[in-house]
Scaffold this active site. Structure first.
Site, PDB file in Angstrom:
ATOM      1  N   ASN A  96       7.600  -7.400 -28.426  1.00 22.31           N
ATOM      2  CA  ASN A  96       8.784  -7.209 -27.578  1.00 22.31           C
ATOM      3  C   ASN A  96       8.584  -6.040 -26.612  1.00 22.31           C
ATOM      4  OD1 ASN A  96      11.459  -7.237 -26.614  1.00 22.31           O
ATOM      5  ND2 ASN A  96      12.081  -5.803 -28.192  1.00 22.31           N
TER       6      ASN A  96
ATOM      7  N   LYS B  30      17.809   4.278 -40.789  1.00 28.78           N
ATOM      8  CA  LYS B  30      16.813   3.204 -40.689  1.00 28.78           C
ATOM      9  C   LYS B  30      16.931   2.319 -41.909  1.00 28.78           C
ATOM     10  CE  LYS B  30      13.534   1.845 -37.843  1.00 28.78           C
ATOM     11  NZ  LYS B  30      13.482   2.016 -36.379  1.00 28.78           N
TER      12      LYS B  30
ATOM     13  N   SER C  80      21.536   0.343 -26.975  1.00 28.76           N
ATOM     14  CA  SER C  80      22.329   0.031 -28.173  1.00 28.76           C
ATOM     15  C   SER C  80      23.629   0.832 -28.165  1.00 28.76           C
ATOM     16  CB  SER C  80      21.550   0.389 -29.441  1.00 28.76           C
ATOM     17  OG  SER C  80      20.741  -0.688 -29.845  1.00 28.76           O
TER      18      SER C  80
HETATM   19  P1  NAD Z   1       7.198  -6.665 -32.301  1.00 30.10           P
HETATM   20  O1  NAD Z   1       7.164  -7.122 -33.708  1.00 30.10           O
HETATM   21  O2  NAD Z   1       7.903  -7.477 -31.281  1.00 30.10           O
HETATM   22  O3  NAD Z   1       5.701  -6.438 -31.752  1.00 30.10           O
HETATM   23  C1  NAD Z   1       4.723  -5.748 -32.449  1.00 30.10           C
HETATM   24  C2  NAD Z   1       3.377  -6.204 -31.879  1.00 30.10           C
HETATM   25  O4  NAD Z   1       2.331  -5.426 -32.459  1.00 30.10           O
HETATM   26  C3  NAD Z   1       3.055  -7.665 -32.171  1.00 30.10           C
HETATM   27  O5  NAD Z   1       2.510  -8.246 -31.006  1.00 30.10           O
HETATM   28  C4  NAD Z   1       1.983  -7.578 -33.253  1.00 30.10           C
HETATM   29  O6  NAD Z   1       1.108  -8.698 -33.256  1.00 30.10           O
HETATM   30  C5  NAD Z   1       1.283  -6.310 -32.810  1.00 30.10           C
HETATM   31  N1  NAD Z   1       0.437  -5.704 -33.839  1.00 30.10           N
HETATM   32  C6  NAD Z   1       0.704  -5.503 -35.144  1.00 30.10           C
HETATM   33  N2  NAD Z   1      -0.359  -4.915 -35.738  1.00 30.10           N
HETATM   34  C7  NAD Z   1      -1.289  -4.742 -34.770  1.00 30.10           C
HETATM   35  C8  NAD Z   1      -2.583  -4.186 -34.747  1.00 30.10           C
HETATM   36  N3  NAD Z   1      -3.152  -3.688 -35.850  1.00 30.10           N
HETATM   37  N4  NAD Z   1      -3.259  -4.156 -33.568  1.00 30.10           N
HETATM   38  C9  NAD Z   1      -2.713  -4.661 -32.447  1.00 30.10           C
HETATM   39  N5  NAD Z   1      -1.479  -5.185 -32.412  1.00 30.10           N
HETATM   40  C10 NAD Z   1      -0.785  -5.230 -33.564  1.00 30.10           C
HETATM   41  O7  NAD Z   1       7.779  -5.168 -32.378  1.00 30.10           O
HETATM   42  P2  NAD Z   1       8.396  -4.307 -31.198  1.00 30.10           P
HETATM   43  O8  NAD Z   1       9.869  -4.462 -31.254  1.00 30.10           O
HETATM   44  O9  NAD Z   1       7.661  -4.564 -29.924  1.00 30.10           O
HETATM   45  O10 NAD Z   1       8.068  -2.849 -31.749  1.00 30.10           O
HETATM   46  C11 NAD Z   1       6.769  -2.274 -31.573  1.00 30.10           C
HETATM   47  C12 NAD Z   1       6.858  -0.786 -31.872  1.00 30.10           C
HETATM   48  O11 NAD Z   1       7.837  -0.199 -31.027  1.00 30.10           O
HETATM   49  C13 NAD Z   1       7.280  -0.437 -33.304  1.00 30.10           C
HETATM   50  O12 NAD Z   1       6.638   0.756 -33.706  1.00 30.10           O
HETATM   51  C14 NAD Z   1       8.762  -0.200 -33.180  1.00 30.10           C
HETATM   52  O13 NAD Z   1       9.258   0.645 -34.207  1.00 30.10           O
HETATM   53  C15 NAD Z   1       8.793   0.462 -31.824  1.00 30.10           C
HETATM   54  N6  NAD Z   1      10.106   0.393 -31.209  1.00 30.10           N
HETATM   55  C16 NAD Z   1      10.642  -0.810 -30.843  1.00 30.10           C
HETATM   56  C17 NAD Z   1      11.916  -0.823 -30.278  1.00 30.10           C
HETATM   57  C18 NAD Z   1      12.538  -2.096 -29.817  1.00 30.10           C
HETATM   58  O14 NAD Z   1      13.688  -2.049 -29.318  1.00 30.10           O
HETATM   59  N7  NAD Z   1      11.869  -3.220 -29.892  1.00 30.10           N
HETATM   60  C19 NAD Z   1      12.631   0.365 -30.085  1.00 30.10           C
HETATM   61  C20 NAD Z   1      12.040   1.564 -30.452  1.00 30.10           C
HETATM   62  C21 NAD Z   1      10.771   1.561 -31.021  1.00 30.10           C
END
Ligand code: NAD
Length: 420
Positions: free
Chosen positions: A219, A104, A347
């Site tokens: 996302n 990471k 990935s």
């Molecule tokens: P992102 O940045 O696209 O979205 C995160 C969302 O969470 C945003 O809409 C943000 O406004 C919201 N947010 C942040 N703090 C908040 C709060 N206190 N209350 C409510 N909403 C809040 O990120 P993502 O890629 O969607 O990732 C989200 C989670 O999923 C993370 O924990 C990430 O590690 C995990 N994840 C993502 C992926 C991926 O491929 N995108 C893969 C595995 C895990």
């Protein structure tokens, strides 16, 4: 907070060790990361001034293959957080039986404060700072919170400039035009959807039209909300960092996504009522789906949770102490290392395609993703039944069995003291 996270990871590891066939050697090897790098990244800002940002890359374990894991741009990024996330990646790649270890990276920065040009300089500067410890056969980064396709494209391009060789397999989640793979941007939500569909009969057998509340409309969360709504779920609440929106009859997810695309935030939504962010976690729903950041459900608010099942789309959204309370209350938690593993699975397909110089059709990606998510979900459910374990522990045991076998294949105490 982040030190607690490492403690939480240790709690899960030690609990799973009790149920896995794990040698002392494997246990010892998995206790600490292989390597941790902290760097300072100087960035020339648009006004001519210089700022330095703290960046990290941790390779937790690479016994089963090159380390794999995303890069996060967020103010909360610390060495401890990145280490914990790298630990989880080690288990996630093993859960999915991908030929990867866990890594990471991250930069402590609020990307919303940067211009696009500053963001590009920071992305390239980060790769220049960590170039010696990554590579297609060594450690393969990907997107995470607040890093996207374009950031991955800049980073892959910078790596090619530094090494004077075109090596797209060094980073996944790239734009299609730069060697990305179709379906990567929806892979996490698609994977989560397949896990939910596979386990639905187990955790919500008696419900025809389940209700869900989703924290995090980014996302992963927004695309999953859409898939669930399209599949007949009633998504009654969603939130982002600006607002939480609720409609007990089910939200029109498409219009909320369009609103967020237009305005950048959920606040002043075109449908539903705004509610308090914490109130979303307390709604009486079938499924609570935390999809934002770690630690969202903790000892102080877990008592409010009235959902029947929690699907962890975010990494580490339920702290270990809250997890124990949910378990006592009979709330099933389907763990992050399974639910959000679709991203790393696609990935892996991108990495394979880049190494082979091939292109893959979207339908092949989605068919292979579904097959793997279903197979590993079923394997974990079977293991849970056979060993009478919670799904989280079963997922860790499933991963530990694979990790332990790989580590033991390099020799155990019995190999070296002549007792094997
Ligand atoms: P992102 O940045 O696209 O979205 C995160 C969302 O969470 C945003 O809409 C943000 O406004 C919201 N947010 C942040 N703090 C908040 C709060 N206190 N209350 C409510 N909403 C809040 O990120 P993502 O890629 O969607 O990732 C989200 C989670 O999923 C993370 O924990 C990430 O590690 C995990 N994840 C993502 C992926 C991926 O491929 N995108 C893969 C595995 C895990």
């Amino acid at each position: 907070m982040t030190e607690d996270l490492l403690d939480d990871a240790a709690v899960r590891f030690l609990e799973a060790c009790q149920h896995a066939e794990l040698s002392e050697d494997a246990r010892e090897r998995l206790r600490r990361p292989n390597s941790s790098l902290k760097v300072s990244i100087p960035v020339r800002m648009d006004d001519g001034s210089m700022r330095t940002f703290a960046g990290y890359r941790v390779r937790y374990d690479d016994t089963r293959g090159p380390a794999k894991g995303g890069i996060r741009f967020h103010p909360s990024v610390t060495a401890a957080e990145v280490t914990t996330l790298a630990f989880w990646m080690t288990f996630k790649t093993a859960v999915m039986d991908l030929p990867f270890g866990g890594g990471k990276g991250g930069v402590s920065v609020d990307p919303k404060e940067l211009s696009v040009a500053e963001l590009e300089r920071l992305s390239r500067g980060y790769i220049a700072a960590i170039a010696d410890v990554i590579g297609p056969d060594v450690d393969v980064p990907a997107p995470d919170v607040a890093t996207n396709e374009m950031v991955m494209g800049w980073m892959a391009h910078e790596y090619a400039k530094i090494t004077r060789a075109h090596q797209p397999a060094v980073i996944t989640g790239k734009p299609l035009a730069l060697g990305g793979i179709p379906g990567r941007s929806s892979a996490t939500s698609d994977g989560a959807f397949h896990v939910i569909a596979t386990l639905r009969d187990r955790v919500l057998a008696d419900v025809d039209e389940p209700t869900a509340a989703i924290q995090g409309f980014g996302n992963a969360g927004a695309q999953l909300a859409q898939r669930l709504a399209d599949d007949g779920w009633k998504v009654v609440a969603v939130s982002d960092s600006s607002a939480a929106v609720h409609d007990p009859d089910g939200l029109d997810i498409a219009s909320l996504r369009a609103h967020k695309d237009d305005t950048g935030a959920l606040s002043d939504p075109p449908v539903g009522e705004e509610i308090d962010a914490e109130a979303l976690l307390a709604l009486e729903v079938d499924a609570l789906i935390p999809s934002a950041l770690e630690g969202a459900i903790h000892a102080d608010n877990v008592g409010d949770v009235r959902a029947r099942v929690v699907f962890e789309v975010a990494n580490g959204p339920v702290t270990a102490d809250a997890d124990a309370i949910l378990d006592d209350a009979g709330v099933e938690v389907v763990p992050d290392i399974l639910v959000n593993a679709g991203g790393v699975t696609v990935s892996w397909m991108e990495w394979v395609a880049n190494r082979q110089g091939e292109q893959v059709a979207e339908q092949d990606v989605s068919a292979r993703l579904e097959a793997r998510m279903v197979a590993e979900s079923e394997a974990i459910a079977t293991l849970a039944d056979e060993q009478d374990l919670r799904l989280r522990t079963a997922a860790y045991v499933h991963a530990l069995n694979r990790l332990g076998a790989a580590i033991d294949a390099t020799g155990t105490v019995a190999t070296f003291n002549g007792t094997s």
